[in-house]
Write a protein that holds these residues in place. Sequence first.
Motif, short mmCIF file in Angstrom:
data_model
loop_
_atom_site.label_atom_id
_atom_site.label_comp_id
_atom_site.label_asym_id
_atom_site.label_seq_id
_atom_site.Cartn_x
_atom_site.Cartn_y
_atom_site.Cartn_z
N VAL A 10 37.12 38.11 31.41
CA VAL A 10 36.21 39.15 30.94
C VAL A 10 36.03 40.27 31.96
O VAL A 10 35.50 41.34 31.63
N GLU A 11 36.46 40.03 33.19
CA GLU A 11 36.32 41.03 34.24
C GLU A 11 37.32 40.71 35.35
O GLU A 11 37.58 39.54 35.62
N ILE A 12 37.86 41.73 35.99
CA ILE A 12 38.78 41.53 37.10
C ILE A 12 38.39 42.45 38.24
O ILE A 12 38.19 43.65 38.05
N ASN A 13 38.27 41.87 39.44
CA ASN A 13 37.99 42.65 40.64
C ASN A 13 39.22 42.56 41.54
O ASN A 13 39.43 41.54 42.20
N LYS A 14 40.01 43.62 41.56
CA LYS A 14 41.26 43.60 42.32
C LYS A 14 41.01 43.61 43.83
O LYS A 14 41.83 43.11 44.59
N GLU A 15 39.88 44.16 44.26
CA GLU A 15 39.57 44.20 45.69
C GLU A 15 39.32 42.81 46.26
O GLU A 15 39.74 42.50 47.37
N THR A 16 38.64 41.96 45.48
CA THR A 16 38.33 40.61 45.96
C THR A 16 39.30 39.55 45.42
O THR A 16 39.23 38.39 45.80
N ASN A 17 40.17 39.97 44.48
CA ASN A 17 41.11 39.06 43.84
C ASN A 17 40.38 37.94 43.08
O ASN A 17 40.79 36.78 43.09
N ASP A 33 44.10 33.91 43.47
CA ASP A 33 45.03 33.70 44.58
C ASP A 33 46.29 32.92 44.20
O ASP A 33 47.33 33.10 44.84
N LEU A 34 46.23 32.07 43.19
CA LEU A 34 47.40 31.27 42.80
C LEU A 34 48.19 31.88 41.64
O LEU A 34 49.22 31.34 41.25
N LEU A 46 44.33 29.19 32.20
CA LEU A 46 43.90 27.84 32.50
C LEU A 46 43.18 27.86 33.84
O LEU A 46 43.72 28.35 34.84
N LEU A 47 41.98 27.35 33.86
CA LEU A 47 41.13 27.33 35.05
C LEU A 47 41.01 25.90 35.56
O LEU A 47 40.73 24.97 34.80
N HIS A 48 41.25 25.74 36.85
CA HIS A 48 41.15 24.42 37.47
C HIS A 48 40.49 24.57 38.83
O HIS A 48 40.99 25.32 39.68
N ILE A 49 39.40 23.89 39.03
CA ILE A 49 38.59 23.89 40.26
C ILE A 49 38.43 25.27 40.89
O ILE A 49 38.57 25.46 42.09
N GLY A 50 38.12 26.25 40.03
CA GLY A 50 37.82 27.58 40.53
C GLY A 50 39.02 28.49 40.71
O GLY A 50 38.86 29.63 41.16
#
Length: 81
Positions: A10-17, A33-34, A46-50
């Motif tokens: 729903v939102e993306i912050n490219k500065e903080t990834n 990061d992955l 797919l979301l796994h442990i953050g």
Amino acid sequence: MCLAIPSKVVEINKETNIAIVDTMGVRREASLDLMQETLEIGDFVLLHIGYIMSKIDEESAIQSLKIYDELIKDMEEDEEY
């Protein structure tokens, strides 16, 4: 056993990834990061442990979320007895 939960970006912050994702009505931060693919708002992942692990198609995400919802309802019903 590990579960990767389908979530909608729903939102993306490219500065903080970091992305904000909606997981069954709950919004949370998730690391990009992955991820090697480019994501857009509205994509299912797919979301796994953050961590966002991969992008998935909407149909697969919706089917998986329906199954999760049924499991949760069954567990709630079992607790009532």
